[in-house]
Write a protein that holds these residues in place. Structure first.
Motif, PDB file in Angstrom:
ATOM      1  N   GLY A 151     -25.604 -28.563  56.174  1.00 44.45           N
ATOM      2  CA  GLY A 151     -24.835 -29.266  57.192  1.00 44.45           C
ATOM      3  C   GLY A 151     -25.652 -30.258  57.983  1.00 44.45           C
ATOM      4  O   GLY A 151     -25.195 -31.370  58.287  1.00 44.45           O
ATOM      5  N   THR A 152     -26.885 -29.884  58.318  1.00 45.52           N
ATOM      6  CA  THR A 152     -27.768 -30.776  59.074  1.00 45.52           C
ATOM      7  C   THR A 152     -28.071 -32.042  58.293  1.00 45.52           C
ATOM      8  O   THR A 152     -28.049 -33.156  58.829  1.00 45.52           O
ATOM      9  CB  THR A 152     -29.067 -30.040  59.433  1.00 45.52           C
ATOM     10  OG1 THR A 152     -28.757 -28.889  60.230  1.00 45.52           O
ATOM     11  CG2 THR A 152     -30.008 -30.946  60.199  1.00 45.52           C
ATOM     12  N   MET A 153     -28.365 -31.873  56.992  1.00 46.02           N
ATOM     13  CA  MET A 153     -28.682 -33.033  56.153  1.00 46.02           C
ATOM     14  C   MET A 153     -27.479 -33.953  55.974  1.00 46.02           C
ATOM     15  O   MET A 153     -27.581 -35.173  56.042  1.00 46.02           O
ATOM     16  CB  MET A 153     -29.179 -32.563  54.783  1.00 46.02           C
ATOM     17  CG  MET A 153     -30.613 -32.101  54.749  1.00 46.02           C
ATOM     18  SD  MET A 153     -31.268 -32.132  53.060  1.00 46.02           S
ATOM     19  CE  MET A 153     -31.339 -33.902  52.772  1.00 46.02           C
ATOM     20  N   VAL A 154     -26.323 -33.337  55.725  1.00 42.83           N
ATOM     21  CA  VAL A 154     -25.109 -34.122  55.529  1.00 42.83           C
ATOM     22  C   VAL A 154     -24.764 -34.904  56.789  1.00 42.83           C
ATOM     23  O   VAL A 154     -24.435 -36.099  56.738  1.00 42.83           O
ATOM     24  CB  VAL A 154     -23.938 -33.206  55.122  1.00 42.83           C
ATOM     25  CG1 VAL A 154     -22.607 -33.952  55.195  1.00 42.83           C
ATOM     26  CG2 VAL A 154     -24.153 -32.662  53.717  1.00 42.83           C
ATOM     27  N   ALA A 155     -24.838 -34.233  57.936  1.00 37.51           N
ATOM     28  CA  ALA A 155     -24.495 -34.888  59.195  1.00 37.51           C
ATOM     29  C   ALA A 155     -25.393 -36.091  59.460  1.00 37.51           C
ATOM     30  O   ALA A 155     -24.922 -37.163  59.875  1.00 37.51           O
ATOM     31  CB  ALA A 155     -24.588 -33.889  60.348  1.00 37.51           C
ATOM     32  N   MET A 204     -26.492 -28.755  49.651  1.00 36.83           N
ATOM     33  CA  MET A 204     -26.894 -30.122  49.996  1.00 36.83           C
ATOM     34  C   MET A 204     -28.156 -30.038  50.853  1.00 36.83           C
ATOM     35  O   MET A 204     -28.222 -30.549  51.973  1.00 36.83           O
ATOM     36  CB  MET A 204     -25.771 -30.837  50.740  1.00 36.83           C
ATOM     37  CG  MET A 204     -24.456 -30.926  49.988  1.00 36.83           C
ATOM     38  SD  MET A 204     -24.447 -32.129  48.646  1.00 36.83           S
ATOM     39  CE  MET A 204     -24.154 -33.640  49.565  1.00 36.83           C
ATOM     40  N   THR A 205     -29.187 -29.355  50.300  1.00 36.92           N
ATOM     41  CA  THR A 205     -30.457 -29.170  50.997  1.00 36.92           C
ATOM     42  C   THR A 205     -31.531 -30.028  50.341  1.00 36.92           C
ATOM     43  O   THR A 205     -31.285 -30.653  49.303  1.00 36.92           O
ATOM     44  CB  THR A 205     -30.889 -27.696  50.933  1.00 36.92           C
ATOM     45  OG1 THR A 205     -31.304 -27.395  49.592  1.00 36.92           O
ATOM     46  CG2 THR A 205     -29.760 -26.767  51.323  1.00 36.92           C
ATOM     47  N   ARG A 252     -19.476 -40.554  63.212  1.00 42.10           N
ATOM     48  CA  ARG A 252     -19.803 -39.611  64.274  1.00 42.10           C
ATOM     49  C   ARG A 252     -19.621 -38.206  63.700  1.00 42.10           C
ATOM     50  O   ARG A 252     -18.497 -37.736  63.528  1.00 42.10           O
ATOM     51  CB  ARG A 252     -18.919 -39.832  65.499  1.00 42.10           C
ATOM     52  CG  ARG A 252     -19.003 -41.262  66.039  1.00 42.10           C
ATOM     53  CD  ARG A 252     -18.489 -41.380  67.460  1.00 42.10           C
ATOM     54  NE  ARG A 252     -17.078 -41.024  67.583  1.00 42.10           N
ATOM     55  CZ  ARG A 252     -16.400 -41.038  68.740  1.00 42.10           C
ATOM     56  NH1 ARG A 252     -17.018 -41.397  69.847  1.00 42.10           N
ATOM     57  NH2 ARG A 252     -15.123 -40.714  68.777  1.00 42.10           N
ATOM     58  N   ALA A 253     -20.739 -37.550  63.376  1.00 41.08           N
ATOM     59  CA  ALA A 253     -20.708 -36.274  62.664  1.00 41.08           C
ATOM     60  C   ALA A 253     -21.217 -35.144  63.547  1.00 41.08           C
ATOM     61  O   ALA A 253     -22.300 -35.229  64.120  1.00 41.08           O
ATOM     62  CB  ALA A 253     -21.546 -36.365  61.393  1.00 41.08           C
ATOM     63  N   LEU A 254     -20.426 -34.088  63.637  1.00 43.68           N
ATOM     64  CA  LEU A 254     -20.734 -32.936  64.473  1.00 43.68           C
ATOM     65  C   LEU A 254     -20.912 -31.706  63.587  1.00 43.68           C
ATOM     66  O   LEU A 254     -20.011 -31.342  62.833  1.00 43.68           O
ATOM     67  CB  LEU A 254     -19.590 -32.685  65.463  1.00 43.68           C
ATOM     68  CG  LEU A 254     -19.613 -31.388  66.258  1.00 43.68           C
ATOM     69  CD1 LEU A 254     -20.674 -31.464  67.344  1.00 43.68           C
ATOM     70  CD2 LEU A 254     -18.244 -31.107  66.880  1.00 43.68           C
ATOM     71  N   VAL A 255     -22.089 -31.067  63.639  1.00 47.64           N
ATOM     72  CA  VAL A 255     -22.319 -29.826  62.896  1.00 47.64           C
ATOM     73  C   VAL A 255     -21.789 -28.664  63.736  1.00 47.64           C
ATOM     74  O   VAL A 255     -22.214 -28.450  64.867  1.00 47.64           O
ATOM     75  CB  VAL A 255     -23.815 -29.609  62.596  1.00 47.64           C
ATOM     76  CG1 VAL A 255     -24.003 -28.331  61.763  1.00 47.64           C
ATOM     77  CG2 VAL A 255     -24.403 -30.811  61.867  1.00 47.64           C
TER      78      VAL A 255
END
Length: 347
Positions: A21-25, A314-315, A34-37
């Protein structure tokens, strides 16, 4: 777009999900979104809060994680730590925030995201999300159901059976070596290679720690591969060669633990065969957006499809991004492309 990148949850792959999630965001922010994990289980806040402008400071409001621990998470401790003590899987404000988003990027892994339950709930709430629908997700999540489909459509898969905890007493398996794994687990957690009948009980104990149904199947000695499929079209095949042991949880997420080669160093004939089987599995399981199929190839170059992953990792060491890169799609391109592909469900 305003995008929720949904991660966390209560599966054994919770920590891996946060890294994805961190990488995708970050990739989506680099493209102007505007991406929020958001942790699907913990939610945004235990108290009433104003979420009207939550995407204005999406990076600051996101869940943050530095690295993936080498051990699987303690799920009981995580459940106990939630302040509201609610029995709901969705944490405080999760549904409301997801409804405010243009789409939810599903960075969940394991049972939480791939079982189809979250997808079904989002369909009811009118929330758009990346990935496949709830029916194909549910079928693909079960290794035994997947094997049943693969056998029906003519895709080779290791011979085996499933076993529930209630039916364990007196169970015997007559083909060794074999491999024991949770039916719906991922990241090789709870997986054991069993060399003889004396080792079976301990392997079943390890798998049943994670769920009440396990798969026991023929162990294929050989080389391990994976092949991503987007909209029914197979990507280049990637080979995974752990430096020690097999491709377990540590080797999947510790940098440098495995050598990954894409395109795989195999013949054109085997490449085409594996890609054909990946596309057949994708279609047979009812998948329409994207997924990743895992394979083994024995010493005689016989290919076996092991399972389907409907929300691939997605790491930094994930396989799908490496495969996409070979065809000229960098990580940011891939994240945007998966959103575009997924939005077609709603046209």
């Amino acid at each position: 777009m305003d995008i929720v990148v949904l991660a966390g949850g209560l599966s054994s792959e919770r920590d891996v999900s946060f890294k994805s999630g961190t990488m995708v965001a970050q990739a989506l922010r680099n493209r102007g979104h505007r991406a929020l994990v958001l942790d699907v289980f913990m939610g945004y806040s235990d108290q009433e809060c104003d979420i009207t402008d939550i995407f204005d400071n999406s990076q600051e409001n996101s869940v943050k994680i530095e690295s993936i621990p080498t051990e699987a998470p303690d799920i009981d401790a995580i459940i106990a730590s939630r302040s509201d003590k609610s029995a709901s899987f969705f944490g405080p404000n999760v549904i409301k925030i997801c409804q405010k988003a243009d789409i939810v990027f599903m960075a969940l892994h394991g049972g939480d995201g791939e079982s189809g339950k979250v997808q079904a709930a989002f369909d009811l709430f009118g929330i758009k999300y990346t990935g496949n629908d709830y029916v194909s997700s549910a079928i693909s999540m079960s290794k035994q159901l997947t094997k049943n489909v693969l056998n029906r459509i003519g895709v080779p898969t290791p011979a085996g059976t499933s076993l529930t905890k209630d039916a364990r007493k007196g169970f015997k398996f007559d083909k060794y070596p074999c491999i024991v794994k949770p039916n719906c687990g991922g990241s090789s957690i709870g997986v054991t290679i069993v060399e003889n009948p004396e080792e079976l009980d301990a392997a079943l104990d390890a798998a049943f720690e994670w769920e009440d149904e396990v798969v026991i199947e023929q162990f294929i000695k050989g080389r391990e591969f994976s092949d991503g499929v987007i909209e029914g079209k197979a990507l280049p095949v990637i080979e995974i060669a752990p430096k020690q042991g097999f491709y377990d949880y540590k080797n999947k997420y510790a940098a440098g633990s495995a050598v990954e080669t894409c395109p795989a160093d195999i013949s054109h004939k085997v490449t085409k065969e594996m890609q054909k089987y990946a596309e057949m599995a994708f279609k047979g399981l009812g998948l329409t957006t994207y997924a990743r199929m895992d394979f083994m190839m024995d010493e005689k170059e016989n290919v076996y499809c092991l399972e389907a992953n409907t929300l691939p990792g997605m790491t930094p060491t994930s396989l799908l991004p490496q495969e996409a890169a070979v065809v000229g799609m960098d990580f940011e391109d891939l994240c945007e492309h998966l959103i575009e592909v997924s939005l077609k469900k709603y046209n």
